[in-house]
Design a protein around this motif. Sequence first.
Motif, PDB file in Angstrom:
ATOM      1  N   LEU A   1      -6.106   0.367  -7.233  1.00 52.05           N
ATOM      2  CA  LEU A   1      -5.676  -0.606  -8.232  1.00 52.05           C
ATOM      3  C   LEU A   1      -4.280  -1.135  -7.918  1.00 52.05           C
ATOM      4  N   MET A   2      -3.324  -0.219  -7.683  1.00 53.02           N
ATOM      5  CA  MET A   2      -1.952  -0.666  -7.449  1.00 53.02           C
ATOM      6  C   MET A   2      -1.816  -1.458  -6.151  1.00 53.02           C
ATOM      7  N   ALA A   3      -2.512  -1.014  -5.093  1.00 56.76           N
ATOM      8  CA  ALA A   3      -2.412  -1.713  -3.810  1.00 56.76           C
ATOM      9  C   ALA A   3      -2.978  -3.130  -3.913  1.00 56.76           C
ATOM     10  N   THR A   4      -4.026  -3.274  -4.700  1.00 56.10           N
ATOM     11  CA  THR A   4      -4.624  -4.603  -4.881  1.00 56.10           C
ATOM     12  C   THR A   4      -3.668  -5.511  -5.638  1.00 56.10           C
ATOM     13  N   ILE A   5      -3.135  -4.995  -6.757  1.00 53.00           N
ATOM     14  CA  ILE A   5      -2.231  -5.815  -7.570  1.00 53.00           C
ATOM     15  C   ILE A   5      -0.967  -6.168  -6.801  1.00 53.00           C
ATOM     16  N   LEU A   6      -0.346  -5.158  -6.182  1.00 55.97           N
ATOM     17  CA  LEU A   6       0.902  -5.405  -5.462  1.00 55.97           C
ATOM     18  C   LEU A   6       0.684  -6.222  -4.195  1.00 55.97           C
ATOM     19  N   GLY A   7      -0.407  -5.920  -3.453  1.00 54.06           N
ATOM     20  CA  GLY A   7      -0.642  -6.595  -2.182  1.00 54.06           C
ATOM     21  C   GLY A   7      -1.052  -8.048  -2.349  1.00 54.06           C
ATOM     22  N   ILE A   8      -2.174  -8.266  -3.049  1.00 51.79           N
ATOM     23  CA  ILE A   8      -2.658  -9.642  -3.220  1.00 51.79           C
ATOM     24  C   ILE A   8      -1.680 -10.437  -4.080  1.00 51.79           C
ATOM     25  N   GLY A   9      -1.127  -9.770  -5.121  1.00 50.24           N
ATOM     26  CA  GLY A   9      -0.126 -10.447  -5.945  1.00 50.24           C
ATOM     27  C   GLY A   9       1.103 -10.822  -5.134  1.00 50.24           C
ATOM     28  N   GLY A  10       1.494  -9.959  -4.204  1.00 54.46           N
ATOM     29  CA  GLY A  10       2.648 -10.268  -3.363  1.00 54.46           C
ATOM     30  C   GLY A  10       2.388 -11.445  -2.441  1.00 54.46           C
ATOM     31  N   VAL A  11       1.192 -11.505  -1.870  1.00 48.16           N
ATOM     32  CA  VAL A  11       0.828 -12.633  -1.008  1.00 48.16           C
ATOM     33  C   VAL A  11       0.895 -13.941  -1.794  1.00 48.16           C
ATOM     34  N   LEU A  12       0.395 -13.919  -3.041  1.00 44.85           N
ATOM     35  CA  LEU A  12       0.468 -15.107  -3.886  1.00 44.85           C
ATOM     36  C   LEU A  12       1.920 -15.438  -4.218  1.00 44.85           C
TER      37      LEU A  12
ATOM     38  N   PHE B   1       3.337   9.053  -6.658  1.00 49.81           N
ATOM     39  CA  PHE B   1       3.935  10.391  -6.585  1.00 49.81           C
ATOM     40  C   PHE B   1       5.438  10.365  -6.903  1.00 49.81           C
ATOM     41  N   GLU B   2       5.862   9.300  -7.591  1.00 53.77           N
ATOM     42  CA  GLU B   2       7.253   9.165  -8.023  1.00 53.77           C
ATOM     43  C   GLU B   2       8.223   9.374  -6.864  1.00 53.77           C
ATOM     44  N   PHE B   3       7.882   8.716  -5.716  1.00 51.17           N
ATOM     45  CA  PHE B   3       8.708   8.696  -4.510  1.00 51.17           C
ATOM     46  C   PHE B   3       8.922  10.096  -3.892  1.00 51.17           C
ATOM     47  N   ALA B   4       7.973  11.013  -4.194  1.00 49.74           N
ATOM     48  CA  ALA B   4       8.011  12.352  -3.569  1.00 49.74           C
ATOM     49  C   ALA B   4       6.617  12.653  -3.035  1.00 49.74           C
ATOM     50  N   VAL B   5       6.185  11.865  -2.037  1.00 49.27           N
ATOM     51  CA  VAL B   5       4.814  11.976  -1.506  1.00 49.27           C
ATOM     52  C   VAL B   5       4.723  13.207  -0.615  1.00 49.27           C
ATOM     53  N   PRO B   6       3.747  14.081  -0.892  1.00 41.92           N
ATOM     54  CA  PRO B   6       3.545  15.255  -0.024  1.00 41.92           C
ATOM     55  C   PRO B   6       3.233  14.819   1.403  1.00 41.92           C
ATOM     56  N   VAL B   7       3.629  15.647   2.374  1.00 44.42           N
ATOM     57  CA  VAL B   7       3.447  15.296   3.780  1.00 44.42           C
ATOM     58  C   VAL B   7       1.984  15.054   4.109  1.00 44.42           C
ATOM     59  N   GLU B   8       1.105  15.937   3.664  1.00 42.54           N
ATOM     60  CA  GLU B   8      -0.330  15.785   3.958  1.00 42.54           C
ATOM     61  C   GLU B   8      -0.873  14.493   3.364  1.00 42.54           C
TER      62      GLU B   8
ATOM     63  N   PHE C   1       0.851  11.795   2.694  1.00 39.14           N
ATOM     64  CA  PHE C   1       1.412  10.653   3.433  1.00 39.14           C
ATOM     65  C   PHE C   1       0.654  10.436   4.742  1.00 39.14           C
ATOM     66  N   GLU C   2       0.261  11.563   5.370  1.00 37.66           N
ATOM     67  CA  GLU C   2      -0.525  11.429   6.602  1.00 37.66           C
ATOM     68  C   GLU C   2      -1.874  10.767   6.321  1.00 37.66           C
ATOM     69  N   ASN C   3      -2.501  11.156   5.210  1.00 34.22           N
ATOM     70  CA  ASN C   3      -3.760  10.494   4.811  1.00 34.22           C
ATOM     71  C   ASN C   3      -3.540   9.003   4.560  1.00 34.22           C
ATOM     72  N   ALA C   4      -2.415   8.672   3.937  1.00 35.14           N
ATOM     73  CA  ALA C   4      -2.111   7.262   3.653  1.00 35.14           C
ATOM     74  C   ALA C   4      -2.018   6.453   4.937  1.00 35.14           C
ATOM     75  N   LEU C   5      -1.400   7.047   5.979  1.00 34.27           N
ATOM     76  CA  LEU C   5      -1.285   6.333   7.252  1.00 34.27           C
ATOM     77  C   LEU C   5      -2.651   6.150   7.903  1.00 34.27           C
TER      78      LEU C   5
ATOM     79  N   PHE D   1       0.833  -1.203   0.000  1.00 34.36           N
ATOM     80  CA  PHE D   1       0.000   0.000   0.000  1.00 34.36           C
ATOM     81  C   PHE D   1       0.874   1.263   0.000  1.00 34.36           C
ATOM     82  N   LEU D   2       1.872   1.276   0.849  1.00 33.10           N
ATOM     83  CA  LEU D   2       2.751   2.451   0.916  1.00 33.10           C
ATOM     84  C   LEU D   2       3.566   2.587  -0.369  1.00 33.10           C
ATOM     85  N   LEU D   3       3.976   1.446  -0.958  1.00 35.12           N
ATOM     86  CA  LEU D   3       4.709   1.503  -2.224  1.00 35.12           C
ATOM     87  C   LEU D   3       3.828   2.056  -3.338  1.00 35.12           C
ATOM     88  N   SER D   4       2.531   1.776  -3.275  1.00 34.79           N
ATOM     89  CA  SER D   4       1.608   2.298  -4.283  1.00 34.79           C
ATOM     90  C   SER D   4       1.591   3.829  -4.260  1.00 34.79           C
TER      91      SER D   4
END
Length: 615
Positions: free
Chosen positions: A107-118, A26-33, A35-39, A18-21
């Motif tokens: 979309l990305m969190a689903t693909i990366l997360g569930i795909g990673g578990v598999l 944001f091309e690894f430059a996530v705004p602070v606000e 990122f707080e929403n993401a948490l 999820f965090l990688l998504s």
Amino acid sequence: MNRPMQYVMDLLLLAAAFLLSYALRFEFAVPVETFENALIQLPLVLLVQFSALQVFGIYTFVWRYIGMTEVIPFFKAGFWSGLFLVMMRLGLPAELGQWRVPLSICLMATILGIGGVLALRVGRRFVYERFERRSREAGADGGHKKPVLLVGAGRAGVLAAREITNRGNLDLEIAGFVDDDVEKQGSVIQGVKVLGLARDIPRLVGELDIDHVVITIARAERKDIRRIMEICDSVPVKARIIPGLYEILSGSVEISKMRDVEIEDLLGRDPVLLDEEVVRRFLAGKAVMVTGAGGSIGSELARQVARFGAGTVLLVERAEFVLFDIDRELRQAWPEVAIVPLVADVCDRGHMKALFERYAPAVVIHAAAHKHVPMMESNPAEAVKNNILATRSLGELAGESGVDAYIQISTDTAVRPTSVMGASKRVAELAVQDLNPRFPTRFISVRFGNVLGSAGSVIPIFREQILNGGPVTVTHPDMVRYFMTIPEASQLVLQAGAMGEGGEIFILDMGEPVRILDMAKDMISLFGLKPFEDIDIVFSGIRPGEKLFEELETEGEDLKKTRHPKIYVGTINTYDDHEVLGALEKFRGLGKLGKEAELRAFLSEFLPEARITQS
């Protein structure tokens, strides 16, 4: 790996996905606000995804055995968890914006997360198959593995290849597949290349130093097995087969049971497809009596009855040793079924009546009979007593006891009989048919030919003669017979019993007749020997009562198809009941007096189609 550890690893992986998504979004430059929403959103997303994994049974899978079947639940978990997050994104009001996960992140969190578990589980399987198998190989007896060709690159062949590859303790190494499907040529299946067609076996054996060929063709017809055997014999190279390929298709592969090709494989036919629901309703929970339960047919009928859920199986047999064997086998295989061994003679009406009163069977399958043609030629009174009078007496007891169905096992020798045994079985059919209008019980006869491997049949005799160095004795070069496997015949008997309305003679489809001389040649060849060279074949002459060929229907019978493709019903003109009763009384009187010549004469008199030789 224990279940709590799986939970921890999956939650960490889902959180990282999820965090990688967000980082990718944001091309690894996530705004602070942001990122707080993401948490803030992270616990909710983990709850949704983890719940989906639970709902779709992901944690019931054993990691090292993960396969294509188990992949589907992962897709379901990903789809529904992703859909739920999207619905939340679209449904939550603007003032709750910090909870609204962006669509791209869903979309990305689903693909990366569930795909990673598999991927985690697939990786575990990879480690298991690569490293643990190598470790097992190192611990196994070192030695040169035998290169083998697998004939058949279908599903059964693929499963067999996987099992051989994964089991490092087998001394086999797959050199390649052989398959007659031209579209598969050159392809690689389960890491094994398809090297050619069946006709290429001789060339491949020489080029690859093949030790033996393994037939892995599901639903192989006997002509296919015979063709492959002929190709292998021309090399020569040993051919083996994996039995129970239908079990392989269900996933229960047992390569360790690989065996030599046997005559039953060359004579085998398509598997019987039963209407199992009908048979189960016919037998489930009921008390079922099987007479002759220690014999080849009777014991298999008892197995099938237990398999279909009978409440009680009453095993009637007068030979205590074979009764002990089948009783012990059934108790071990079906502990939930009540098995009752009964040492009893079906000719003893008083004893049989007591058994009916005590156990109240709902179904009776009467397989007890004298079946050996030459033996009954010498003992016609015994044939009449056991095959005719006991069948009639048992049928009367069944009717008087309110039995639902009485099934009598008949034989193709009853058609235009030339022997005492065949004639006695024909009269037994008529005696049973005569009972049908007298009682509410459904009286049914089922007629079929020889069964492979039954006691006293030709195959065990040939096998013993070959092992003793020959000669193999065949009565006549033109002698032909119909053959079925014992399970096939037994299953069709139960199907016919479930279908019957009463009074019918069901006739089983026996396929094409087999020349006994060809069978003898095949068996000698299967032992790696040459007929008439290594093992001689001698012709002993037709024995008393035998025919060159058997028939399945007699004059006046009208064979009609039933809803089962391998079962026909023969509708015949019944004898007058007074005529049947009179004949039974005469048989009873002549049998008690031991007047064998008169018995033979009366059998021919009562059955106009009979051609019994008078001694």
